[in-house]
Write a protein that holds these residues in place. Structure first.
Motif, PDB file in Angstrom:
ATOM      1  N   UNK A  60     -22.672  18.082 -23.487  1.00 25.00           N
ATOM      2  CA  UNK A  60     -23.056  17.178 -22.400  1.00 25.00           C
ATOM      3  C   UNK A  60     -22.627  17.734 -21.038  1.00 25.00           C
ATOM      4  N   UNK A  61     -21.490  18.425 -21.031  1.00 22.86           N
ATOM      5  CA  UNK A  61     -21.021  19.024 -19.777  1.00 22.86           C
ATOM      6  C   UNK A  61     -21.991  20.110 -19.310  1.00 22.86           C
ATOM      7  N   UNK A  62     -22.451  20.939 -20.250  1.00 19.86           N
ATOM      8  CA  UNK A  62     -23.362  22.025 -19.880  1.00 19.86           C
ATOM      9  C   UNK A  62     -24.688  21.483 -19.353  1.00 19.86           C
ATOM     10  N   UNK A  63     -25.055  20.264 -19.796  1.00 23.15           N
ATOM     11  CA  UNK A  63     -26.306  19.659 -19.334  1.00 23.15           C
ATOM     12  C   UNK A  63     -26.118  18.885 -18.035  1.00 23.15           C
ATOM     13  N   UNK A  64     -24.869  18.785 -17.568  1.00 21.28           N
ATOM     14  CA  UNK A  64     -24.628  18.008 -16.363  1.00 21.28           C
ATOM     15  C   UNK A  64     -24.701  16.511 -16.605  1.00 21.28           C
ATOM     16  N   UNK A  65     -24.678  16.091 -17.879  1.00 24.82           N
ATOM     17  CA  UNK A  65     -24.714  14.655 -18.165  1.00 24.82           C
ATOM     18  C   UNK A  65     -23.313  14.061 -18.091  1.00 24.82           C
ATOM     19  N   UNK A  66     -22.316  14.911 -18.099  1.00 25.82           N
ATOM     20  CA  UNK A  66     -20.941  14.485 -17.829  1.00 25.82           C
ATOM     21  C   UNK A  66     -20.415  15.379 -16.723  1.00 25.82           C
TER      22      UNK A  66
END
Lengths: 323, 285
Positions: A60-66
């Motif tokens: 999720x971090x890599x997707x910018x969702x977090x």
């Protein structure tokens, strides 16, 4: 191979407690605690680890969702933060996700057409309703579904078919990078292979880069080019697939590989090979190397100091004092 | 895959509801009530406010099926017209409560954190007042009129809807499709409206139906206390209030509006309970 996505010492700490009166959190869950990894263009990085090791949070971090609490993430060399600030919608088109549970990842109130086509509509990628129909139908056939499924609801499909819908949704925006968060672990074994082969075929055809998250080592071996092993929010070892599976260096990786049950006769004695105990709590991680309480080879320094993550052979990184 | 299953989940819920006799009885009562309200001018046999002192306290007969009240007004006609006022109050105040309650609940449940704390503690404060007393205080402050009644009942119904919505939104936000929606770039508002609320609908529908019953009781209660609809407008609680003085000599003047309240409230409750079972079949098992 050029790098598409990379993370440098990324942290994600979630606060515990802290209400309207007690504004200070009482503690932190260190879900991701200094992860560095990179995904090459057109290749798959397998991310393995036990539940609670921070694999999904990393995705999720890599997707910018977090939002990371620290560290940096780059997408084609540009800081993710920058990309999201400049044009968040454009970044959404470049990176997508397929989730583990196809029974929770599709909105039950939307038809397949809306689920798959919504992204294209939202980003203005289609001119007319007819074009949308055509594009969605083409995507459905690409993932092995039929045009007649267009106006049906998710509950009319099996797990494998639902996962195909989820893949079509991820492909709809024509992304470069897809996080596959345990995409087959909720499916029957026979269906798993079909979905994995579909994903591999799509990767070749569309030159996709995958972050393949799984706890299933056999599946990771089948899918990945590189593999990273996570434990309690940290990457313990990362290497090209063959090197990791044939020559694991970290005691945790070694133990993990040994604990795969094999079908053999006479039945092998799996009891002696399992890793004792549970993964420690990320609220109160052990001092030093996070694996030391369960490591059979742990010595004093393991309990005192976190080992550096260093490259011991070309492309083979490991965080262990004993290597 | 059968033909049957290609229908939307609402069809399955309707099939389950049809099997529940009590719920269907409730639905029938509610439909009858709504029909009375809508078609009052066409079906009421007499003018509900026309006095005829010669007919005071007339017992039920062929001309006046439910008899007449102290001013000789036809009770049946007054009950039919009363449905109109009650329905207006119910629908308007529930809409007020729905709009405010769903917005607050969705905001709190979706964003969580301090905003959620703030909203829900405020709802707790509203809930801490006995409902009737809160409505009473608001009407006493604003003065008795249909509009103020709607505002008062609406406000006191807000916490129920906020709570139900927040709970449902919390549960639904945990689904991966909400994260998936953010991944394709949906705005927060769009996520709430397109993904979260449509899936939170069934507890809200149930609550709305059950709330209709409570609201009717409150409105009649306020009417009975003289703070609701003012005479000579035919409202059931108001009718009951003026009839209580003649309870011994002409009990039918009080009995019929009382029955109307009771049957209608029962109808909404039966229907609400039935909907609960039909929309959440797993809860029943």
């Amino acid at each position: 191979m050029p790098t598409l996505v990379s993370a440098e010492k990324v942290l994600k700490h979630f606060p515990i407690g802290g209400g309207i009166l007690t504004s200070k959190p009482t503690g932190w869950v260190r879900a991701v605690d200094g992860v560095s990894l990179s995904v090459e263009k057109g290749r798959t990085l397998g991310l393995v680890g036990e539940s609670g090791s921070g694999k999904s949070t990393t995705g999720l971090l890599l997707l910018g969702l977090l939002k990371p609490s620290g560290g940096r993430i780059f997408f084609e060399g540009e800081p993710l933060e920058e990309l999201l600030r400049r044009d968040p919608r454009r970044f959404r088109r470049r990176a997508q996700i397929v989730f583990q549970n196809p029974f929770a990842s599709l909105n039950p109130r939307m038809t397949v057409k809306d689920i798959v086509g919504r992204g294209m509509k939202l980003h203005g990628l289609v001119e007319s309703d007819r074009e949308l129909d055509e594009r969605v139908a083409a995507l459905l056939s690409e993932v092995g579904l039929k045009e007649e499924h267009l106006n049906r609801y998710p509950h009319e499909f099996s797990g494998g078919q639902r996962q195909r819908i989820a893949i079509a949704r991820a492909l709809a925006l024509n992304p470069e990078f897809i996080v596959l968060d345990e995409p087959t672990s909720a499916l029957d074994v026979s269906v798993q292979a079909q979905i994995l082969n579909l994903l591999k075929g799509l990767q070749r055809l569309r030159e996709l880069s995958y972050l393949f998250i799984s706890h299933n080592l056999a599946v990771v071996r089948h899918m990945s080019h590189e593999v990273a092993v996570m434990y309690l929010g940290k990457v313990m070892e990362s290497a090209p697939k063959d090197s990791l599976f044939s020559d694991p260096l970290h005691p945790y990786t070694q133990a993990l590989l040994k604990s795969i049950p094999k079908i053999s006769f006479p039945p092998e004695d799996i009891e002696k090979k399992v890793i004792e105990g549970d993964i420690p709590s990320p609220v109160n991680p052990p001092s030093g190397c996070p694996f030391n309480p369960r490591c059979r080879r742990a010595v004093d320094i393991c309990r005192a100091e976190m080992p550096d993550f260093r490259e011991v052979m070309p492309g083979h990184w490991v965080a262990c004092h004993l290597v | 895959m059968t033909k049957e299953s290609t229908k939307r989940p609402a069809h399955a819920a309707w099939r389950r509801l049809k099997k529940n006799k009590i719920a269907i009885a409730g639905l029938f009562i509610v439909i009858l009530y709504v029909a009375c309200a809508i078609f009052a001018p066409y079906i009421s046999p007499h003018d509900p406010t026309k006095q005829s002192l010669a007919d005071s306290f007339l017992m039920p007969n062929a001309e006046h099926l439910l008899g007449c009240d102290e001013f000789g007004r036809d009770i049946l006609s007054r009950i039919i017209w009363g449905a109109r006022i009650s329905l207006l109050i119910q629908v308007s105040s529930v809409i007020v409560a729905l709009l405010v309650g769903i917005s607050l609940g969705a905001l709190g449940g979706y964003y969580g954190g301090k905003l959620d704390e703030l909203i829900m503690r405020f709802m707790d404060i509203l809930l801490a007042f006995p409902g009737m007393l809160l409505a009473l205080a608001i009407v006493a402050m604003l003065g008795p009129s249909v509009r103020n009644l709607i505002v008062a009942i609406g406000i006191y119904s807000v916490p129920q809807f906020a709570r139900i919505t927040r709970g449902a939104v919390l549960a639904i936000s945990a689904n991966e499709y909400v994260l998936g929606a953010k991944a394709i770039g949906e705005s927060d508002l769009s996520v709430i409206v397109r993904y979260v609320l449509p899936n939170a609908l069934s507890p809200i529908i149930v609550q709305t139906t059950l709330r209709m019953a409570t609201v009717l009781l409150t409105a009649s209660g306020l009417g009975f206390l003289g703070l609701g609809v003012q005479p000579p407008n035919p409202e059931w609680g108001t009718m009951l209030s003026s009839a209580r003085m003649y309870l011994r000599s002409a009990p039918h003047v009080a009995i019929f509006p009382g029955l109307a309240i009771m049957i209608t409230v029962l109808g909404f409750n039966f229907l609400g309970d039935g909907l609960q079972d039909a929309l959440n079949p797993r809860l029943k098992e």
